[in-house]
Write an enzyme that holds these catalytic residues in place. Structure first.
Site, PDB file in Angstrom:
ATOM      1  N   ASP A 617       0.856  -1.176   0.000  1.00  0.00           N
ATOM      2  CA  ASP A 617       0.000   0.000   0.000  1.00  0.00           C
ATOM      3  C   ASP A 617       0.897   1.232   0.000  1.00  0.00           C
ATOM      4  OD1 ASP A 617      -2.344   1.568   0.241  1.00  0.00           O
ATOM      5  OD2 ASP A 617      -2.070   1.671   2.399  1.00  0.00           O
ATOM      6  N   GLY A 931      -5.276   3.034  -3.170  1.00  0.00           N
ATOM      7  CA  GLY A 931      -6.549   3.653  -3.495  1.00  0.00           C
ATOM      8  C   GLY A 931      -6.407   5.102  -3.864  1.00  0.00           C
ATOM      9  N   ASP A 932      -5.180   5.620  -3.842  1.00  0.00           N
ATOM     10  CA  ASP A 932      -4.940   7.025  -4.135  1.00  0.00           C
ATOM     11  C   ASP A 932      -4.982   7.261  -5.635  1.00  0.00           C
ATOM     12  OD1 ASP A 932      -4.450   9.642  -3.539  1.00  0.00           O
ATOM     13  OD2 ASP A 932      -2.804   9.202  -2.182  1.00  0.00           O
ATOM     14  N   ASP A1070      -1.369  -1.049   6.064  1.00  0.00           N
ATOM     15  CA  ASP A1070      -1.628  -0.592   7.432  1.00  0.00           C
ATOM     16  C   ASP A1070      -3.089  -0.316   7.705  1.00  0.00           C
ATOM     17  OD1 ASP A1070      -1.317   2.983   7.403  1.00  0.00           O
ATOM     18  OD2 ASP A1070      -1.702   1.651   5.733  1.00  0.00           O
TER      19      ASP A1070
END
EC number: 7.6.2.1
Length: 1528
Positions: A617, A931-932, A1070
Site C-alpha cells: 500500500d 486507493g490514491d 496498514d
C-alpha cells in the site's frame, strides 16, 4: 398506501446552497452522471421486473438501468465480488420506515419474509464450538498426520507386534496439542478484536417498531451457540479475574447505560424538556434555513398525478421543500436514542453518530449538525486516504432532528443489492407529502436519488461534524468493507506443502521395504526343508501367506521412522523459536509506539525467505501521509531549504557520498530554521507559530517579507501568502492551551499544508463565519467575503475561490497542476516569470516534491455578475449539471496572472528508498497497490526510487462511460488493445509458451519500463480472457503502480501473480483496505500505525515501519528458509540411516521384523541422541551475519529461485543416508563377527541387542558429525550440543543397562565397552561414512562455489571488515530530512551574502544569469516579468518604462541558497543525457503547453488540458509530461 415511483423521474436538484459552493464528487465523475441518476429513477419500476432475469453490473454508473433496448449494462464487477452480482441471490432491497410492509413482503403471520445479515462480524477462524473439529480438520490435511494416526490404530492390535500403543500415540498427541495451542493463541487475538468491535457502543433508536426485521428472531442453533459462548466466556472470565481486579460488569454497564456527555452537559446541568424525554440530547443546532428561492423543484415530484389547474400550484410544487416527517402522525413518546452495541444494529434502524465515532454499518444520511446537511468523513480504513471527504444529507431528511421526528418519518428506501464497489451506490428514497396549497389535500408522491455521496460506510470515521443521523441499509457481511475483506485464510508454508510429496515418496519406499519383508518372511515360512520349519512352533499367521500379511503391517510399525513424526515436532519447535527470535530482534523495534516485530503466524517464517513479489500500500505504508511545505517560487525567486529522499537517491546514483552530504545539509537546515524563526518573531510575534510545526525553512523569504530587498518582492510575498490563506476549503480548529494552536482539517493533506504555512508566516486562517474567511494578517484581523468556491476534483486538477477584497475588488485565486494553470495564463505577459517559475518547479520535482501553481485574476463587477448568473442557471439544471458547471467554471478561470508555485513533500517513512533499493537488489519485485489517485502514486514512485528518470511509463487507461452506452464487450476490446500495444513494446503476444517461460524466469526485469493502471481499467484486464496478457506485461516492467483500486481488486492482483506465476508473494499495508490482499498473499505484513489495527490483526507479521521489512525478509526470512530446508534434509537423512540399519538386520532373521536395537534406543534416537543438533541448526545456524545479509542482498536470490529445498537435494540426502546405513550396519557387524569372547551370562556380543549397540554408537556419531559438517556456524553452543548428544548414548547405555529392568540388555555396557573392536568400529565407521560427503563438499566449494561461499571467504579475508564492525540496523534510523530537527535557540543572524559549507564557491556551477543572479528582465527584453497586474499598463508602455524606471523592476537578488545550488549541481550532471533523450525540461514543456493552446475553445475545455489531462503521465525529475510516457 406505499409510495409510488414518479413517471417523470426525479433526483436531487443539486441547486446551489446558501454559500454558493460548487461541489464535485470526491471521485471522478463524467458530465453525464446527473442525468443518469434521473434516468435510473424513471426506469426503476421497469427494471424491477427484469431484475431477476439479468445480472446487475455494479461497476456501472447506475443500477437498475433500463434493459429494453437490447443493450448490455456497464459491466465490470470485481472478480472477487462476482458472487454478489446475481440479483437472484441478492435482490434489491426495499426498506420501510413507520409504514407497514406490503403483503408481498410478509408471510401469513405478517412477519417479514426477507432476512438480513446480522451486524455481528467474525474475522477469527474458530469459535469455541468449532475449534476442535475445525482445527483437527486442518491438521489432518497433513498426510503425515493421517499416516501416524493409522499407525497408532494399528498398534492397538497385539498381533502386529506393537509394544506400547499408548506410548506410541504420545508423539502424535503432542504435535496435535502443541499445534492446536499455537493456533488458539493466534486466533484469540483476532477474537478479542472481534469482541471489542462487535460490542463497541453506538446510539440506536429504541422504543419504536422496525417493520423490516422480526424481533427476537433467534434460532435454536444460535441460542445453543450463545449458551456455549456464555459458558466458555464465564469460565475464562473466572480465570481472568484471578489476576485482574477490574470490575468487568461495572465497565460494561458504564459502556452502555451512561449518557454520552455533550459539550453542554459538561458545562452545565441540562433541564430542558428534551433532556428528560431522550436519553441523549443532540447538540443544538440552528433551525434549517428557508429554502432558497432559486432552488429547483423537489426531486421526483409527480406533477402529472396532481394535475394542478393553475400555474401558481405548479410553481408552488417547484418551490416546495421535501420533508419526510408526517407532522399529523401521533407519537408514542417512547422512542429515544439509547447506547447499544454494534452487533445489535439491524437493517432499518435509526442511528446517531457523533464526532470522531466510527461507523458501525453502511448508513444513509438523513441529517447532520451542518445547516446545509454536509458532514466530513475519514475513509482511511477503506481506501487508505486520511484526507477528509464531504458527504451530504438527503434534502428531504434535514428536518429530522430528534427521536420524535424519527418516529413520525414515513418513507421507503429502494436500494440496490449489496455490492463491494466502494465508490458507487444507487438508490432512491420515496415518501408522500401534502401539496403546499392544501395541507389536507391528497398527498403527492415524492422521490429523491441516493448516491454514494449520501452514504457513510462502515469503518469510516466522522470528523469535524458534531453529529449525523441516518438509517441503516447494510449490516455485517453485506457492508462494503466486509465484502472487500474476504475470509481469514489458513496459511501453510510452501515447504510444508511440498513436504507432502516427499512424504508420499517416502511412503512408497516404505511400502516397498514392507512388501519385501512380507514376501521374504512368507517365503521363509513356506519352506519345509529349512531349520525354521523344525525348530519353531509355527508361524503367527498359521499359513505363510497370512504370516506375510501380518509381517507387512508389523514392518510398517517397525520401519515407521522412515516418515518421522519427530520431524514435525522438531519443525514446530524450530518455527516457534524462530518466531521468538524475530520478536526479540531490537533491529525491528519501533520505540515511538513500543512496537516490536510480532509474528502472528508462527509457522510461515521460511516463506519469508522465498518472496519474489511484494505488494505494498502507499498511504501510511510507504509514506507517513504527512504533507510538509518545503519550497516555493514567488515572483521568480526560489525559497526554501530541504534535503529530500529523492534528491539523496539521485545523488547516490551519481556516486556522491549522500551520508556526508545529508549530514551537512541537515546541519545547514537546522541553522537556517533557527534564523528563520528568529526573524519571524522579530517581525511579528505570531502566537500561532510553533517550532515543531514549522516546515518552510526559508530565511531569505522572511527577509523579503520584511522588505529587506525592496517593496515589490515584499508585496509579492505578502500577496502569495494571502492567496494561500484564501484559496482553500479547510476547516480551522482552535485548540486552547498555554499557547494557542490552530490546526486544519482538509479534504486533501496538501491543502492543509499550504494553509499551515500561511499560518506560520503570519497569515492565520481562524475560521469561516457567515460566508467570510476570518484571517489574522500579521496581528490584524480581517474578514474576506467568499463569493464562490469551485472545488478541486481529479479531472479539473485545480480549485478556485472568488473573494471580495477589502478595497472592494473581486479577486479569483486559482491553484492547481502546473500544466493546467499555465494553459490558462494571459497571453503575451510574464514570459520570463513563467520560464523561471517553470525551471524552479522542475527542480522541485527532481527533489521529489509535489508542485502546484498559484495564480489569480481580477474580476470586474460585470464579469462576476455574468458568471454568477450562468453559474446559478447551471446549478439549477436538471440535465448535464456537472458538465454545465464545469463549462461555466472553465470560462471564468482564464486570463490568469501567475503568482508563483509551491513544493510540498509527502514525507516518506524513514528508510523507504533504501529499503526498496535493497529489496530490488535482492531480486524482489515491488508493486504498489493504492486507493490514491494516479498522479500522487507516480510522485511517490519517484520519491522512493521505485520509478527513475530513464524509465518509460506505460499508462493503461480505459475510459469509463457513465452514460452506460458502451457495452462490456467494448470495454474488453479497449482493454485488449491497451494490452496488445504494451506487449508489442517487448515483442510479445501473451501466448501460453511465453507464460511457461515467464514462470521459469526469476530474474528481475530491466529497469526500463514502469506500468501505471487505474482501478476501472484493472477491472477489465483482470477478466479471464485478458488476465494472462496483463500478467506477462506486468512481469516485463520493473515497477507496477495500481491506483484507485478497491480492496477486492488488490486481492485479485495478488492472486493473479501468486497463482499465475507460481511465486511467493508478500503483501504489506496498514489499513482495513489492505486486509484482503494481506490475507491473499503467502505472507501478510501489517504496519502498526495510525490507521487502526485491522491490518495488524489480519496479518502474519506486524512491524512498526516499512523499513523493518528489509530486515524481516533479507535477514530473518533468508535465515529461516535456509535453516528449515537444511534441517528437514538432515532429518530425513538421519532417519534413513537408522531405519535402513534395522532393515539390513532383517536379512539375517528371515525378515521376521525383529528389533536389532533395544526399545529404549528407538525412543531415545529421535528424542536425545540426534534431534537436538538438527533443531539447533534450524534455530541458530548462520551462513553469514545479519550485517552481511543486508550488505549483500543478492544472497537472497537462492530463496527466490527456491534452491535451498529441491527434490534433487532431498533425494541426494536420501541416497547418502542409505549409503551410510550400509556402512553403519556392516562395518560394526564385521567387527562383531571378528570378536571371539563370550560373556558370563552365555550371551556374547553377537547377541541381537549388543549388535545393535555396536551399530547405534557409530551411527549416532556419524549423524551428529554429518549435521555439524552441514552447519555453517560452529560456535561453542553447537559444538557443545553435538558433544553432549554423542556422549549421551554412552551415558544412557551405562545407566540403563546397570539395572535388571534392561532385561536381556542387562550389563551390556561393560561388555561392549571393554572390546577393542567396539572402539575401532566407533572410529572407522564415521570416517568411511563421512568421507564421500567431505570430498563432494570440498569439490563444490573449490570448483562450483555458491555465492554465499564466495562471500564467506571474502569475510574471512577481511574484505568486509568495515561492514562487519558496524552495528546492524538500529531501531530508529534518522530520516534524511532534517528541517524539523533544528533548535529554536537564538543564533547570530546570517548576513545577506553568507556562505554555506556545502557550496564550494570555486566549484559552484555557472548558471545562466536569469537563474543564478536573477538579473532584471531588461537583459533579454522579456515582457511581463513585473509582478504588477497585467491590466495596469499596456505591453509596449511597460517595456519602455522598464528601461527608465527601476521601481517597477523585479529586483536582482544575489545570495547563496544551499538547497537550490545542490539540486542545480545534480541536474547539471544529468543534463547532457537528458537533453540527448529529448526529454528536458519542464520549462520547455510548459511553454509548449502555453503556446500551443488557443485563447479559448468554444466548448469550454482547452486543447492543452485535453491533451495533458489524466491520459498523460507526469514524470518526476524530467519534463512535466514526458515524450517517453506512453499516451493511450
Amino acid at each position: 398506501m406505499g409510495p409510488k415511483q414518479p413517471e417523470d423521474g426525479g433526483g436531487a436538484t443539486g441547486a446551489p446552497l446558501s454559500m454558493q459552493r460548487s461541489r464535485w464528487a470526491t471521485r471522478k465523475l463524467t458530465v453525464k452522471s446527473s442525468s443518469m441518476k434521473r434516468l435510473s429513477l424513471v426506469t426503476r419500476k421497469h427494471n424491477r421486473k427484469l431484475s431477476t432475469e439479468k445480472k446487475r453490473a455494479s461497476g456501472g454508473s447506475e443500477s437498475l438501468r433500463q434493459d429494453n433496448q437490447d443493450q448490455q449494462t456497464d459491466g465490470g464487477q470485481d472478480e472477487a465480488s462476482s458472487n454478489h452480482s446475481d440479483d437472484k441471490a441478492n435482490p434489491p432491497r426495499q426498506i420501510y420506515f413507520n409504514t407497514p410492509l406490503p403483503l408481498e413482503l410478509t408471510d401469513g403471520d405478517g412477519a417479514p419474509l426477507r432476512q438480513y445479515t446480522r451486524n455481528k462480524i467474525r474475522t477469527a477462524k474458530y469459535t469455541p464450538l468449532s475449534f476442535v473439529p475445525k482445527n483437527l480438520w486442518f491438521q489432518f490435511h497433513n498426510i503425515a498426520n493421517i499416516f501416524f494416526l493409522f499407525l497408532v490404530i494399528l498398534q492397538i492390535f497385539p498381533i502386529f507386534g506393537g509394544v506400547n500403543p499408548g506410548l506410541s500415540a504420545v508423539p502424535l498427541i503432542f504435535i496435535i496439542v502443541v499445534t492446536s495451542l499455537k493456533d488458539a493463541i493466534e486466533d484469540y487475538r483476532r477474537t478479542v478484536l472481534d469482541i471489542e468491535l462487535n460490542n463497541a457502543p453506538v446510539h440506536r433508536l429504541v422504543g419504536w417498531d422496525n417493520v423490516n426485521v422480526e424481533e427476537d428472531n433467534v434460532s435454536a442453533w444460535r441460542r445453543f451457540k450463545k449458551a456455549n459462548t456464555r459458558f466458555f466466556g464465564a469460565g475464562w472470565n473466572a480465570v481472568e479475574s484471578l489476576w485482574k481486579r477490574d470490575d468487568i460488569a461495572a465497565r460494561r454497564k458504564s459502556m452502555y447505560d451512561d449518557p454520552r456527555p455533550s459539550i453542554q452537559t459538561t458545562r452545565s446541568q441540562r433541564n430542558s424538556f428534551m433532556s428528560i424525554r431522550e436519553d441523549i440530547q443532540m447538540t443544538p443546532v440552528p433551525s434549517p434555513l428557508p429554502r432558497n428561492k432559486e432552488l429547483g423543484p423537489p426531486a421526483g415530484v409527480n406533477i402529472a398525478e396532481t394535475d394542478p389547474s393553475t400555474l401558481a400550484n405548479e410553481l408552488a410544487i417547484r418551490d416546495m421543500k421535501g420533508d419526510l416527517v408526517n407532522h399529523h402522525m401521533p407519537v408514542s413518546g417512547k422512542a429515544r436514542f439509547h447506547k447499544d452495541a454494534w452487533k445489535n444494529i439491524v437493517v432499518g434502524d435509526f442511528v446517531r453518530i457523533y464526532k470522531d465515532d466510527e461507523l458501525p454499518a453502511d448508513i444513509i444520511i438523513l441529517a447532520t449538525s451542518d445547516p446545509d446537511g454536509a458532514c466530513y468523513v475519514e475513509t482511511k480504513n477503506l481506501d487508505g486516504e486520511t484526507n477528509l471527504k464531504v458527504r451530504s444529507a438527503l434534502r428531504c431528511g434535514r428536518t429530522i432532528r430528534h427521536a420524535r421526528d424519527c418516529e413520525r418519518a414515513q418513507f421507503m428506501i429502494d436500494s440496490e443489492p449489496p455490492q463491494p464497489n466502494l465508490y458507487k451506490y444507487n438508490g432512491a428514497i420515496k415518501w408522500q407529502q401534502p401539496p403546499p396549497w392544501d395541507e389536507n389535500g391528497a398527498p403527492l408522491e415524492m422521490a429523491e436519488a441516493i448516491t454514494i455521496d449520501n452514504m457513510l460506510l462502515r469503518g469510516c470515521n466522522l470528523r469535524n461534524t458534531e453529529w449525523t443521523l441516518g438509517v441503516v441499509v447494510f449490516t455485517g457481511a453485506d457492508t462494503k468493507i466486509m465484502m472487500n475483506a474476504g475470509i481469514t485464510p489458513s496459511k501453510r508454508p510452501r515447504i510444508a506443502r511440498e513436504l507432502n510429496f516427499n512424504v508420499v515418496c517416502n511412503f512408497g519406499v516404505l511400502f516397498v521395504m514392507c512388501l519385501i519383508a512380507a514376501l521374504a518372511n512368507g517365503m521363509a515360512w513356506s519352506k519345509t526343508d529349512a531349520s525354521l520349519h523344525w525348530f519353531e512352533y509355527g508361524s503367527i499367521g498359521g499359513t505363510p501367506s497370512l504370516t506375510g500379511f501380518i509381517t507387512f503391517w508389523a514392518a510398517l510399525i517397525v520401519l515407521q521412522n522412515l516418515i518421522p513424526i519427530s520431524l514435525y515436532i522438531s519443525l514446530e519447535i524450530v518455527r516457534t523459536l524462530q518466531a521468538y527470535f524475530i520478536y526479540s530482534d531490537l533491529g525491528m523495534y519501533y520505540e515511538p509506539i513500543d512496537q516490536p516485530c510480532v509474528p502472528k503466524s508462527w509457522n510461515i517464517s521460511d516463506d519469508i525467505g522465498q518472496i519474489e513479489y511484494i505488494f505494498s500500500d502507499k498511504t501510511g505504508t510507504l509514506t507517513q501521509n504527512v504533507m510538509e511545505f518545503k519550497k516555493a517560487t514567488i515572483n521568480g525567486q526560489p525559497y526554501g531549504e530541504a534535503y529530500t529522499e529523492a534528491q539523496a537517491g539521485m545523488n547516490k546514483r551519481l556516486g556522491i557520498d549522500v551520508e556526508a552530504e545529508g549530514a551537512q545539509a541537515r546541519a545547514e537546515i537546522a541553522k537556517a530554521k533557527v534564523q528563520a524563526l528568529q526573524s519571524l518573531r522579530e517581525m511579528h510575534d505570531n502566537p500561532y507559530l510553533h517550532d515543531d510545526d514549522f516546515t518552510f525553512v526559508a530565511p531569505d523569504f522572511v527577509d523579503d517579507l520584511a522588505g529587506q530587498h525592496g517593496p515589490e518582492q515584499q508585496r509579492a510575498n505578502e500577496h502569495f501568502m494571502l492567496a494561500l490563506a484564501l484559496c482553500h476549503t479547510v476547516i480551522a480548529e482552535k485548540q486552547i492551551g498555554s499557547k494557542p494552536r490552530v490546526v486544519f482539517k482538509a479534504q486533501s493533506p496538501d491543502e492543509s499544508a499550504l494553509v499551515a504555512t500561511a499560518r506560520d508566516m503570519g497569515f492565520t486562517v481562524l475560521g469561516m463565519q457567515n460566508d467570510k474567511i476570518h484571517v489574522n494578517v500579521m496581528g490584524e484581523d480581517r474578514h474576506y467575503p467568499v463569493l464562490n468556491t469551485i472545488e478541486f476534483n481529479s479531472s479539473r486538477k485545480r480549485m478556485s475561490s472568488i473573494i471580495r477584497m477589502p478595497d472592494g475588488k473581486i479577486m479569483l485565486f486559482c491553484k492547481g497542476a502546473d500544466s493546467v494553470i499555465y494553459s490558462r495564463l494571459k497571453k503575451g505577459e510574464q514570459r520570463e516569470l513563467r520560464d523561471e517559475t517553470a525551471k524552479h518547479l522542475e527542480m522541485f520535482a527532481v527533489e521529489g516534491l509535489r508542485t502546484l501553481c498559484i495564480a489569480q485574476r481580477e474580476l470586474s463587477e460585470e464579469e462576476y455578475s455574468a458568471f454568477r448568473k450562468e453559474h446559478d442557471v447551471a446549478a439549477r439544471s436538471l440535465e448535464n449539471r456537472e458538465e454545465k458547471l464545469e463549462e461555466v467554471s472553465d470560462k471564468i478561470e482564464q486570463e490568469l496572472t501567475l503568482l508563483g508555485g509551491t513544493a510540498i513533500e509527502d514525507r516518506l517513512q524513514d528508510g523507504v528508498p533504501d529499503t526498496i533499493a535493497l529489496l530490488g537488489d535482492a531480486g524482489i519485485k515491488l508493486w504498489v497497490l493504492t486507493g490514491d489517485k494516479v498522479e500522487t502514486a507516480i510522485n511517490i514512485g519517484f520519491s522512493c526510487n521505485l520509478l527513475h528518470n530513464d524509465m518509460d511509463l506505460l499508462r493503461m487507461l480505459v475510459h469509463e462511460d457513465e452514460s452506460g452506452q458502451q457495452s462490456e464487450d467494448e470495454y474488453l476490446r479497449m482493454a485488449e488493445q491497451e494490452l496488445d500495444r504494451g506487449l508489442a513494446t517487448f515483442n510479445m503476444t501473451g501466448s501460453d509458451e511465453e507464460l511457461k517461460r515467464a514462470m521459469k524466469d526469476h530474474e528481475p526485469p530491466a529497469p526500463t519500463h514502469g506500468l501505471v493502471i487505474d482501478g476501472f481499467t484493472l477491472r477489465w484486464v483482470l477478466s479471464e480472457g485478458l488476465k494472462q496478457k496483463f500478467l506477462l506485461l506486468c512481469k516485463q516492467c520493473k515497477s507496477v503502480l495500481c491506483c484507485r483500486v478497491s480492496p477486492a481488486q488488490k486481492a485479485a492482483v495478488v492472486s493473479m501473480v501468486k497463482n499465475g506465476l507460481d511465486v511467493m508473494t508478500l503483501s504489506i499495508g496498514d489499513g482495513a483496505n489492505d486486509v484482503a490482499m494481506i490475507q491473499e498473499a503467502d505472507v501478510g505484513v501489517g504496519i502498526a500505525g495510525v490507521e487502526g489495527r485491522q491490518a495488524v490483526m489480519s496479518s502474519d507479521y506486524s512491524i512498526g515501519q516499512f523499513r523493518f521489512l528489509q530486515r524481516l525478509v533479507l535477514v530473518h526470512g533468508r535465515w529461516s528458509y535456509r535453516r528449515l530446508a537444511e534441517s528437514i534434509s538432515n532429518f530425513f537423512y538421519k532417519n534413513m540411516v537408522w531405519t535402513w540399519a534395522v532393515f539390513w538386520f532383517q536379512i539375517f532373521c528371515n525378515f521376521d521384523i525383529s528389533y536389532i536395537f533395544d526399545y529404549t534406543y528407538l525412543l531415545m534416537f529421535n528424542l536425545f541422541f540426534t534431534s537436538v543438533p538438527v533443531v539447533l541448526m534450524g534455530v541458530l545456524d548462520q551462513d553469514v551475519s545479519d550485517t552481511m545479509s543486508l550488505a549483500v542482498p543478492q544472497l537472497y536470490r537462492r530463496g527466490i529461485e527456491r534452491l535451498e529445498w529441491t527434490q534433487t537435494k532431498f533425494w541426494a540426502y536420501m541416497v547418502d543416508g542409505i549409503y551410510q546405513s550400509v556402512m553403519s550396519f556392516f562395518i560394526p557387524y564385521i567387527f562383531v563377527v571378528l570378536t571371539a569372547t563370550a560373556a558370563s551370562n552365555g550371551l556374547d556380543v553377537a547377541e541381537r541387542t549388543r549388535l545393535g549397540a555396536y551399530i547405534a554408537h557409530p551411527a549416532v556419531f556419524t549423524i551428529n558429525l554429518y549435521v555439524l559438517i552441514n552447519t555453517y556456524r560452529w560456535d561453542w553452543l553447537m559444538i557443545l550440543v553435538v558433544v553432549i548428544s554423542n556422549l549421551f548414548i554412552f551415558f544412557w547405555t551405562g545407566i540403563y543397562t546397570a539395572f535388571t529392568y534392561a532385561a536381556a540388555f542387562y550389563q551390556a555396557a561393560p561388555q561392549i565397552y571393554q572390546e577393542l573392536t567396539f572402539w575401532m568400529s566407533l572410529l572407522i565407521t564415521p570416517a568411511i561414512c563421512l568421507l564421500p560427503r567431505l570430498v563432494i563438499k570440498c569439490i563444490q566449494k573449490q570448483s562450483f562455489p555458491y555465492d554465499v561461499d564466495i562471500i564467506r571467504e571474502q569475510v574471512a579475508r577481511g574484505e568486509y571488515a568495515s561492514i562487519e564492525s558496524s552495528s546492524p540496523a538500529v531501531a530508529d534510523g534518522q530520516g534524511l530530512e532534517g528541517a524539523s530537527t533544528g533548535s529554536s535557540e537564538v543564533s547570530g543572524k546570517k548576513t545577506k551574502h553568507a556562505h554555506y559549507a556545502s557550496v564550494d564557491e570555486d566549484r559552484r556551477p555557472i548558471y545562466p544569469p536569469s537563474v543564478a543572479t536573477h538579473n532584471t528582465r531588461t537583459q533579454n527584453g522579456s515582457d511581463g516579468t513585473n509582478y504588477t497586474m497585467h491590466n495596469r499598463m499596456s505591453l509596449d508602455t511597460r517595456q519602455e518604462d522598464e528601461l527608465t524606471q527601476e521601481v517597477n523592476v523585479r529586483p536582482s537578488i544575489d545570495r547563496a541558497r544551499p538547497s537550490y545550488d545542490r539540486i542545480r549541481a545534480s541536474m547539471d550532471r544529468v543534463r547532457p543525457s537528458l537533453e540527448a533523450s529529448n526529454d528536458f525540461t519542464s520549462a520547455a514543456r510548459l511553454s509548449r503547453i502555453e503556446s500551443s493552446r488557443s485563447t479559448h475553445d468554444q466548448d469550454g475545455v482547452s486543447s492543452g488540458q485535453r491533451r495533458f489531462n489524466l491520459t498523460t503521465v507526469r514524470k518526476r525529475g524530467m519534463s512535466a509530461f514526458s515524450k517517453k510516457s506512453i499516451d493511450p
